[in-house]
Design an enzyme around this catalytic site. Structure first.
Site, PDB file in Angstrom:
ATOM      1  N   TRP A 139       0.868  -1.182   0.000  1.00  0.00           N
ATOM      2  CA  TRP A 139       0.000   0.000   0.000  1.00  0.00           C
ATOM      3  C   TRP A 139       0.904   1.231   0.000  1.00  0.00           C
ATOM      4  O   TRP A 139       1.829   1.316   0.822  1.00  0.00           O
ATOM      5  CB  TRP A 139      -0.865  -0.057   1.256  1.00  0.00           C
ATOM      6  CG  TRP A 139      -1.815   1.067   1.463  1.00  0.00           C
ATOM      7  CD1 TRP A 139      -2.712   1.564   0.564  1.00  0.00           C
ATOM      8  CD2 TRP A 139      -2.007   1.812   2.671  1.00  0.00           C
ATOM      9  NE1 TRP A 139      -3.451   2.560   1.144  1.00  0.00           N
ATOM     10  CE2 TRP A 139      -3.039   2.734   2.436  1.00  0.00           C
ATOM     11  CE3 TRP A 139      -1.415   1.782   3.934  1.00  0.00           C
ATOM     12  CZ2 TRP A 139      -3.490   3.615   3.398  1.00  0.00           C
ATOM     13  CZ3 TRP A 139      -1.866   2.660   4.892  1.00  0.00           C
ATOM     14  CH2 TRP A 139      -2.886   3.568   4.631  1.00  0.00           C
ATOM     15  N   ASP A 157       0.119  -5.193   9.898  1.00  0.00           N
ATOM     16  CA  ASP A 157      -0.981  -4.337   9.449  1.00  0.00           C
ATOM     17  C   ASP A 157      -2.198  -5.220   9.193  1.00  0.00           C
ATOM     18  O   ASP A 157      -2.193  -6.056   8.294  1.00  0.00           O
ATOM     19  CB  ASP A 157      -0.559  -3.584   8.172  1.00  0.00           C
ATOM     20  CG  ASP A 157      -1.611  -2.554   7.771  1.00  0.00           C
ATOM     21  OD1 ASP A 157      -2.745  -2.617   8.291  1.00  0.00           O
ATOM     22  OD2 ASP A 157      -1.306  -1.690   6.914  1.00  0.00           O
ATOM     23  N   LYS A 160     -12.969  -0.904   6.722  1.00  0.00           N
ATOM     24  CA  LYS A 160     -13.595  -1.823   5.751  1.00  0.00           C
ATOM     25  C   LYS A 160     -14.570  -2.784   6.429  1.00  0.00           C
ATOM     26  O   LYS A 160     -15.689  -2.964   5.979  1.00  0.00           O
ATOM     27  CB  LYS A 160     -12.541  -2.637   4.989  1.00  0.00           C
ATOM     28  CG  LYS A 160     -11.243  -1.913   4.691  1.00  0.00           C
ATOM     29  CD  LYS A 160     -11.382  -0.923   3.564  1.00  0.00           C
ATOM     30  CE  LYS A 160     -10.337   0.154   3.724  1.00  0.00           C
ATOM     31  NZ  LYS A 160      -9.389   0.304   2.698  1.00  0.00           N
TER      32      LYS A 160
HETATM   33  C1  PLP Z   1      -2.996  -2.138   3.967  1.00  0.00           C
HETATM   34  C2  PLP Z   1      -3.726  -0.991   4.580  1.00  0.00           C
HETATM   35  N1  PLP Z   1      -3.353  -0.541   5.777  1.00  0.00           N
HETATM   36  C3  PLP Z   1      -3.965   0.490   6.361  1.00  0.00           C
HETATM   37  C4  PLP Z   1      -5.010   1.134   5.738  1.00  0.00           C
HETATM   38  C5  PLP Z   1      -5.590   2.334   6.434  1.00  0.00           C
HETATM   39  O1  PLP Z   1      -6.896   2.246   6.759  1.00  0.00           O
HETATM   40  P1  PLP Z   1      -7.682   3.458   7.407  1.00  0.00           P
HETATM   41  O2  PLP Z   1      -8.597   3.964   6.354  1.00  0.00           O
HETATM   42  O3  PLP Z   1      -8.429   2.841   8.550  1.00  0.00           O
HETATM   43  O4  PLP Z   1      -6.735   4.489   7.845  1.00  0.00           O
HETATM   44  C6  PLP Z   1      -5.429   0.726   4.483  1.00  0.00           C
HETATM   45  C7  PLP Z   1      -6.501   1.419   3.786  1.00  0.00           C
HETATM   46  O5  PLP Z   1      -6.696   1.347   2.613  1.00  0.00           O
HETATM   47  C8  PLP Z   1      -4.769  -0.375   3.895  1.00  0.00           C
HETATM   48  O6  PLP Z   1      -5.121  -0.834   2.697  1.00  0.00           O
END
Ligand code: PLP
Length: 397
Positions: free
Chosen positions: A130, A211, A246
């Protein structure tokens, strides 16, 4: 002064949504940003969340500040969710959890905490990952390197290369791992591979930063935590970031958590007091609403069962869209094998589309895909799948 500041580039993913919104095409398709969509192409509020919000509104008596780390009841429910009730780390009191603004907030709080105590560590991220991972850890001041992960030839995991790399990372460095539904590839480790990675972590002494942004969207809430449990068994010290964007659909409520594992309760307490300082000088204490929703749902058996049903429905829709996409691509006369899409987990799929094909789809077909070819499978609906497959066929030439 400010006139010398040049504009920054648009965010690779959120910038794509802004461009999509401006696109006048009536057949446009957004497979960019990672937001769940139902078959009608909408992202509704979960019914369990609506009920919880009603209860919160009725019973709320104050808007006074939250504790720096959030409500301890929320922290306990997060621990039960990521580890399973009664896990040794919970009963020993050696895991402490802070309520953070989303998974992003958890990653950044964790990064700032680690920078304070391991200033010379290198952070290792998967290739690819990401995009914000690199940004977050660099913003915290870390040097960021990549370990091998995805093999474009097999469209799967390059586990031998990953294992070799992780086996050479030195004690005190930080290794970021996706627990499930790897973003952007959809390619996860199996249980035997997790065991090997966990053994390497224990042997090498690097600090795992897990994560966990998609718990429940891979196979189930329980099955998706297996990698975390393997790591917890061999690595007594680690960090876990959770996101409820999500799996509870709380994107805009910025609801997440950072769980810190230490060798014993005393060390966990000492570390947590330092985490609290990181939070205090950053956003002081978390916004209450999203955490109250999660707490209300997870502490009421009927509401929890309803949420589980809604989460299952999201996951099942994604799985059926994967199967449907593979079938529809075949039917549209594309010779290339896309069956790997069905093997991937979570919301994302690395489609194998080249950057030139991604550009063609966007400019000529108003189909928005992130650079590198990541598609959000949940953005595919019965209404747009035909147009999408015809467009991909043209892009492939
Ligand atoms: C791999 C990963 N980590 C963390 C996040 C962060 O999520 P949040 O929207 O809760 O900050 C995302 C969001 O797309 C993600 O895909």
């Amino acid at each position: 002064m400010f006139e010398s500041i040049a504009p920054a580039p648009a965010d690779a993913i959120l910038g794509l949504t802004a461009a999509f919104q401006k696109d006048p095409s009536p057949t446009k398709v957004n497979l960019g940003v990672g937001v769940y969509k139902d078959a009608a192409g909408t992202t509704p509020i979960l019914a369990s969340v609506k009920t919880a919000e009603g209860r919160i509104l009725e019973s709320a008596k104050t808007k006074s500040y939250m504790p720096i780390g959030g409500d301890p009841a929320y922290g306990k429910l997060v621990q039960d969710m990521i580890l399973g009730e009664g896990h040794e780390a919970i009963t020993a009191g050696r895991v402490r959890t802070a309520h953070t603004p989303g998974g992003t907030g958890a990653l950044r709080v964790g990064a700032d905490f680690l920078k304070k105590f391991f200033p010379n560590a290198t952070v290792w991220i998967s290739k690819p990952t990401w995009a914000n991972h690199r940004g977050i850890f660099q913003a915290a001041g870390f040097k960021v390197e990549e370990y091998p992960y995805y093999d474009p030839k097999t469209k799967g995991l390059d586990f031998p290369a990953m294992r070799t790399a992780l086996g050479q990372i030195k004690a005190g460095d930080i290794v970021l791992l996706h627990v499930c539904c790897h973003n952007p590839t959809g390619v996860d480790l199996d249980q035997a591979q997790w065991k090997e990675v966990a053994a390497l972590g224990g042997r090498q002494g690097w600090i795992p930063f897990l994560d966990f942004a998609y718990q429940g969207l891979g196979d189930s809430v329980e099955a998706d935590r297996q990698g975390l449990l393997a790591m917890a068994a061999t690595c007594p010290e680690m960090l876990v970031s959770s996101s409820f964007s999500k799996n509870f659909g709380l994107y805009q409520d910025r609801t997440g958590a950072l769980s810190l594992f230490a060798r014993d309760a005393k060390q966990a307490e000492a570390c947590f007091s330092n985490l609290e300082i990181v939070v205090r000088v950053n956003y002081s204490n978390p916004a209450a609403h999203g955490g109250l929703i999660v707490t209300t749902i997870l502490s009421d058996p009927a509401l929890k069962a309803q949420w589980r049903g809604e989460l299952d429905a999201m996951r099942n829709r994604i799985a059926s869209v994967r199967a449907e996409l593979v079938r529809a691509l075949q039917q549209s006369g594309i010779a290339q094998d896309f069956s790997f899409i069905e093997r991937q987990k979570g919301m994302f799929s690395f489609s194998g589309l080249s950057d030139a094909q991604v550009q063609f789809l966007r400019e000529k077909k108003a189909v928005y895909v992130v650079g590198g070819g990541r598609i959000n499978v949940a953005g595919i609906t019965p209404k747009n799948i035909g147009y999408l497959c015809a467009s991909i066929r043209e892009a492939l030439g």
